[in-house]
Structures are given as structure tokens and as C-alpha cells.
Design a protein around this motif. Structure first.
Motif, PDB file in Angstrom:
ATOM      1  N   ALA A 190       3.980   0.778  -9.513  1.00  0.00           N
ATOM      2  CA  ALA A 190       4.243   2.201  -9.702  1.00  0.00           C
ATOM      3  C   ALA A 190       2.987   2.907  -9.223  1.00  0.00           C
ATOM      4  CB  ALA A 190       4.525   2.532 -11.166  1.00  0.00           C
ATOM      5  N   LEU A 191       3.115   3.716  -8.172  1.00  0.00           N
ATOM      6  CA  LEU A 191       1.961   4.285  -7.493  1.00  0.00           C
ATOM      7  C   LEU A 191       1.595   5.656  -8.061  1.00  0.00           C
ATOM      8  CD1 LEU A 191       0.787   2.568  -5.143  1.00  0.00           C
ATOM      9  CD2 LEU A 191       3.223   2.165  -5.494  1.00  0.00           C
ATOM     10  N   TYR A 192       0.286   5.854  -8.192  1.00  0.00           N
ATOM     11  CA  TYR A 192      -0.290   7.146  -8.574  1.00  0.00           C
ATOM     12  C   TYR A 192      -1.435   7.405  -7.600  1.00  0.00           C
ATOM     13  CZ  TYR A 192       1.958   6.364 -13.156  1.00  0.00           C
ATOM     14  OH  TYR A 192       2.849   6.115 -14.183  1.00  0.00           O
ATOM     15  N   ALA A 193      -1.559   8.628  -7.097  1.00  0.00           N
ATOM     16  CA  ALA A 193      -2.627   8.871  -6.133  1.00  0.00           C
ATOM     17  C   ALA A 193      -3.095  10.316  -6.156  1.00  0.00           C
ATOM     18  CB  ALA A 193      -2.167   8.502  -4.720  1.00  0.00           C
ATOM     19  N   CYS A 194      -4.369  10.489  -5.776  1.00  0.00           N
ATOM     20  CA  CYS A 194      -4.941  11.809  -5.551  1.00  0.00           C
ATOM     21  C   CYS A 194      -6.043  11.658  -4.522  1.00  0.00           C
ATOM     22  CB  CYS A 194      -5.499  12.401  -6.847  1.00  0.00           C
ATOM     23  SG  CYS A 194      -6.138  14.085  -6.662  1.00  0.00           S
ATOM     24  N   GLY A 195      -5.970  12.457  -3.457  1.00  0.00           N
ATOM     25  CA  GLY A 195      -6.968  12.353  -2.405  1.00  0.00           C
ATOM     26  C   GLY A 195      -6.545  13.143  -1.187  1.00  0.00           C
ATOM     27  N   PRO A 196      -7.239  12.952  -0.063  1.00  0.00           N
ATOM     28  CA  PRO A 196      -6.901  13.674   1.158  1.00  0.00           C
ATOM     29  C   PRO A 196      -5.531  13.280   1.692  1.00  0.00           C
ATOM     30  CG  PRO A 196      -8.595  12.020   1.558  1.00  0.00           C
ATOM     31  CD  PRO A 196      -8.418  12.099   0.088  1.00  0.00           C
ATOM     32  N   ALA A 197      -4.950  14.171   2.497  1.00  0.00           N
ATOM     33  CA  ALA A 197      -3.577  13.977   2.978  1.00  0.00           C
ATOM     34  C   ALA A 197      -3.345  12.654   3.705  1.00  0.00           C
ATOM     35  CB  ALA A 197      -3.164  15.161   3.860  1.00  0.00           C
ATOM     36  N   PRO A 198      -4.251  12.175   4.577  1.00  0.00           N
ATOM     37  CA  PRO A 198      -3.988  10.889   5.236  1.00  0.00           C
ATOM     38  C   PRO A 198      -3.843   9.738   4.243  1.00  0.00           C
ATOM     39  CG  PRO A 198      -5.692  12.079   6.411  1.00  0.00           C
ATOM     40  CD  PRO A 198      -5.456  12.838   5.136  1.00  0.00           C
ATOM     41  N   LEU A 199      -4.653   9.760   3.184  1.00  0.00           N
ATOM     42  CA  LEU A 199      -4.530   8.726   2.155  1.00  0.00           C
ATOM     43  C   LEU A 199      -3.189   8.839   1.443  1.00  0.00           C
ATOM     44  CD1 LEU A 199      -5.475   6.543   0.170  1.00  0.00           C
ATOM     45  CD2 LEU A 199      -6.695   8.330  -1.090  1.00  0.00           C
ATOM     46  N   MET A 200      -2.815  10.062   1.090  1.00  0.00           N
ATOM     47  CA  MET A 200      -1.560  10.260   0.372  1.00  0.00           C
ATOM     48  C   MET A 200      -0.359   9.855   1.225  1.00  0.00           C
ATOM     49  SD  MET A 200      -2.878  11.400  -2.413  1.00  0.00           S
ATOM     50  CE  MET A 200      -1.792  12.361  -3.465  1.00  0.00           C
ATOM     51  N   ALA A 201      -0.446  10.113   2.533  1.00  0.00           N
ATOM     52  CA  ALA A 201       0.630   9.700   3.441  1.00  0.00           C
ATOM     53  C   ALA A 201       0.726   8.182   3.504  1.00  0.00           C
ATOM     54  CB  ALA A 201       0.389  10.280   4.833  1.00  0.00           C
ATOM     55  N   ALA A 202      -0.425   7.503   3.492  1.00  0.00           N
ATOM     56  CA  ALA A 202      -0.422   6.041   3.526  1.00  0.00           C
ATOM     57  C   ALA A 202       0.194   5.472   2.254  1.00  0.00           C
ATOM     58  CB  ALA A 202      -1.847   5.515   3.706  1.00  0.00           C
ATOM     59  N   VAL A 203      -0.118   6.071   1.110  1.00  0.00           N
ATOM     60  CA  VAL A 203       0.481   5.625  -0.152  1.00  0.00           C
ATOM     61  C   VAL A 203       1.987   5.878  -0.127  1.00  0.00           C
ATOM     62  CG1 VAL A 203       0.499   5.909  -2.656  1.00  0.00           C
ATOM     63  CG2 VAL A 203      -1.674   6.009  -1.414  1.00  0.00           C
ATOM     64  N   ASP A 204       2.398   6.987   0.456  1.00  0.00           N
ATOM     65  CA  ASP A 204       3.821   7.312   0.574  1.00  0.00           C
ATOM     66  C   ASP A 204       4.550   6.232   1.370  1.00  0.00           C
ATOM     67  OD1 ASP A 204       6.226   8.735   0.487  1.00  0.00           O
ATOM     68  OD2 ASP A 204       5.707   9.956   2.229  1.00  0.00           O
ATOM     69  N   ARG A 205       3.959   5.805   2.474  1.00  0.00           N
ATOM     70  CA  ARG A 205       4.594   4.760   3.300  1.00  0.00           C
ATOM     71  C   ARG A 205       4.661   3.434   2.533  1.00  0.00           C
ATOM     72  NH1 ARG A 205       1.398   7.493   7.228  1.00  0.00           N
ATOM     73  NH2 ARG A 205      -0.293   5.969   7.012  1.00  0.00           N
ATOM     74  N   TYR A 206       3.593   3.103   1.825  1.00  0.00           N
ATOM     75  CA  TYR A 206       3.562   1.876   1.024  1.00  0.00           C
ATOM     76  C   TYR A 206       4.651   1.917  -0.042  1.00  0.00           C
ATOM     77  CZ  TYR A 206       1.662  -1.688  -2.185  1.00  0.00           C
ATOM     78  OH  TYR A 206       1.498  -2.765  -3.014  1.00  0.00           O
ATOM     79  N   ALA A 207       4.747   3.045  -0.744  1.00  0.00           N
ATOM     80  CA  ALA A 207       5.748   3.176  -1.808  1.00  0.00           C
ATOM     81  C   ALA A 207       7.165   3.098  -1.247  1.00  0.00           C
ATOM     82  CB  ALA A 207       5.539   4.496  -2.551  1.00  0.00           C
ATOM     83  N   ALA A 208       7.388   3.746  -0.101  1.00  0.00           N
ATOM     84  CA  ALA A 208       8.729   3.737   0.498  1.00  0.00           C
ATOM     85  C   ALA A 208       9.125   2.324   0.922  1.00  0.00           C
ATOM     86  CB  ALA A 208       8.764   4.683   1.694  1.00  0.00           C
ATOM     87  N   ALA A 209       8.185   1.567   1.488  1.00  0.00           N
ATOM     88  CA  ALA A 209       8.484   0.214   1.946  1.00  0.00           C
ATOM     89  C   ALA A 209       8.842  -0.704   0.790  1.00  0.00           C
ATOM     90  CB  ALA A 209       7.290  -0.345   2.721  1.00  0.00           C
ATOM     91  N   ARG A 210       8.309  -0.399  -0.382  1.00  0.00           N
ATOM     92  CA  ARG A 210       8.548  -1.257  -1.557  1.00  0.00           C
ATOM     93  C   ARG A 210       9.500  -0.616  -2.568  1.00  0.00           C
ATOM     94  NH1 ARG A 210       4.280  -1.918   1.073  1.00  0.00           N
ATOM     95  NH2 ARG A 210       3.175  -3.905   1.252  1.00  0.00           N
ATOM     96  N   ARG A 211      10.028   0.538  -2.198  1.00  0.00           N
ATOM     97  CA  ARG A 211      10.940   1.279  -3.082  1.00  0.00           C
ATOM     98  C   ARG A 211      10.311   1.465  -4.462  1.00  0.00           C
ATOM     99  NH1 ARG A 211      16.939  -1.236  -1.560  1.00  0.00           N
ATOM    100  NH2 ARG A 211      16.822  -0.776   0.678  1.00  0.00           N
ATOM    101  N   ALA A 212       9.040   1.836  -4.446  1.00  0.00           N
ATOM    102  CA  ALA A 212       8.276   2.004  -5.684  1.00  0.00           C
ATOM    103  C   ALA A 212       8.144   3.483  -6.024  1.00  0.00           C
ATOM    104  CB  ALA A 212       6.881   1.396  -5.525  1.00  0.00           C
ATOM    105  N   PRO A 213       8.143   3.842  -7.301  1.00  0.00           N
ATOM    106  CA  PRO A 213       7.897   5.231  -7.679  1.00  0.00           C
ATOM    107  C   PRO A 213       6.484   5.645  -7.292  1.00  0.00           C
ATOM    108  CG  PRO A 213       7.895   3.818  -9.624  1.00  0.00           C
ATOM    109  CD  PRO A 213       8.359   2.972  -8.483  1.00  0.00           C
TER     110      PRO A 213
END
Length: 260
Positions: A190-213
């Protein structure tokens, strides 16, 4: 939300250009949610005109104290860095929506970059406390990314925190997003993040690939902090907009357009 006149209890540098500011937070003000924020009137009465927003980095009920971590980068934060114990603070808060608990059985993975350090520290402590009270999710994992070793914080970090530096001067050599790709959470993440947009986009891709919240705390410039001016609008993938201060700052990260 309340306007609060309080006092600085401690302030100290914790890394290059970063400071931890602690201040009195009486019990009657309640417990700020992880991910929520406050605004600070900085400098003189009229200069700078706008308040500055900061996420809570800690809440210590036994000392009736709360804290923020800020980066010195302009007139407002330069004046904050000159504060001393006993100085007065004009605050407005708590503001915004915070993080929520992960699903049962999930592994909370907390990712922070830059000023995202503060809210992720508070969230890590809150999740650990909730788990100790019987919440049924796995132990949280915290990973923090910095440009180099000189930006590593001199502050108490949870045991097992993964530290990443872009130049390899300390910890994992690479971005925290690269560390995330190599990390095996064992349990469903279960992903939680705060940081610059490129980091947040990378977490978004990771979460989408694993169907994780994926819960994301946005770093957005705020003029009023209360939803009146819409100066902090964030774009969603469907083309609509939300206000970071009033509708967030914590959102379902999968809904936000990180490329906007």
C-alpha cells in the motif's frame, strides 16, 4: 481549523537548508491527522503578505508539542530560520485531509523526497502506533531520497529506513523511485508518497503495475490554504481539477495527472 497564537519551543537545522521547528500544541487543539497541514505567518505583519503552508512532521501529546520541517528557500522561510525558543508563532490549522489506514494484510510503503520528509515521518510513527494498538497490517517501511549525503536529516528515523542518494554518497545509490523498483514488500503493498512530481509519477506507475492502493500528499503552492482562491489547483487524469488545500492535500494518487 483555528487561528492559533503559540510559542516556539525549539528550532534546529537538521540538514543543509532544512530546519525542524517545534512549537506548543495544547491538548485542546486535538491530534492533527498525518498529511494535514498548517499555515504560518512569517516575517513582519504585512511582508510577506501570504502565509506559508507546512505539513506536520510530528505530534507529541506528552509534551503538548507539534513540529514541522521546512526548507529555507525565500524571504518567508529565511525569517522562520531566525526564530528562537520563546518567539511567538501565528498559525492557522489543522487544515486539509490526511492519510488513512492501509487495507488489512498490506505492507505500507512510505516514499518521501525533499520536503516530503516531514509528512512521511509523521505518517510512519502514526502507522506504527496504530499497528501496536492492534491494526492488522504489516510493519511500515520508510524510504527517503536525497540529492547527496549533506541533505540526509539529523533526526530520529524509524529503524530500517532506506536512505537513497542520487550521487551514491550515502545509502542506496540512485533515486528513491529506483530503490522502490528493487524492493520486495513480501506482502501486498500500500503506497504512500510525498515529494516532487517525477517521484510521484514513478510511484503512480509502480502502484498501477501492482494494482496497489496509492495515497499521495501533493506539494502545491497555496495562497490562502482554505479553498477560497483556487490557486493550488491540481489536475486529475480526467481533466478536472481539485484544490490541494481544501480537497487534499492527500488524494488517491492514481487519479492525479502527474505529467501536467
Amino acid at each position: 481549523m483555528k487561528r492559533i497564537d503559540t510559542r516556539v519551543s525549539a528550532i534546529r537545522p537538521v540538514a543543509r537548508d532544512y530546519y525542524e521547528l517545534r512549537f506548543a500544541w495544547p491538548a485542546e487543539l486535538g491530534v492533527p491527522a498525518p498529511g494535514s497541514f498548517l499555515t504560518v505567518r512569517t516575517g513582519g505583519r504585512y511582508d510577506p503578505i501570504l502565509r506559508r503552508p507546512f505539513a506536520f512532521s510530528a505530534h507529541c501529546p506528552e509534551r503538548e508539542e507539534a513540529a514541522i520541517i521546512f526548507q529555507k528557500r525565500g524571504r518567508g522561510t529565511e525569517s522562520m530560520a531566525e526564530l528562537r525558543p520563546g518567539d511567538s508563532l501565528d498559525l492557522l490549522g489543522p487544515l486539509g485531509t490526511g492519510f488513512t489506514l492501509p487495507p488489512a494484510g498490506a505492507r505500507p510503503v512510505l516514499i518521501g523526497g525533499g520536503i516530503g520528509l516531514g509528512p512521511m515521518l509523521y505518517l510512519a510513527g502514526w502507522l506504527a502506533a496504530e499497528r501496536a494498538r492492534g491494526a492488522r497490517f504489516e510493519a511500515p517501511v520508510l524510504a527517503l531520497g536525497f540529492r547527496s549525503a549533506e541533505y540526509l536529516p539529523d533526526i530520529g528515523l524509524p529503524e530500517g529506513t532506506a536512505l537513497c542518494t542520487d550521487d551514491g554518497s550515502a545509502g542506496f545509490h540512485g533515486t528513491v523511485a529506483a530503490w522502490l523498483e528493487s524492493f520486495d514488500p513480501v506482502a501486498p503493498p500500500a503506497l504512500y508518497a510525498c515529494g516532487p512530481a517525477p517521484l510521484m509519477a514513478a510511484v503512480d506507475r509502480y502502484a498501477a503495475a501492482r494494482r496497489a492502493p496509492y495515497q499521495a500528499a501533493t506539494e502545491q503552492w497555496m495562497a490562502c490554504g482554505v479553498g477560497a482562491c483556487a490557486g493550488c489547483a491540481v489536475r486529475l487524469k480526467d481533466g478536472s481539477y481539485k484544490r490541494a488545500c481544501a480537497d487534499g492535500p492527500v488524494f488517491d494518487g492514481s487519479l492525479l495527472d502527474w505529467e501536467a
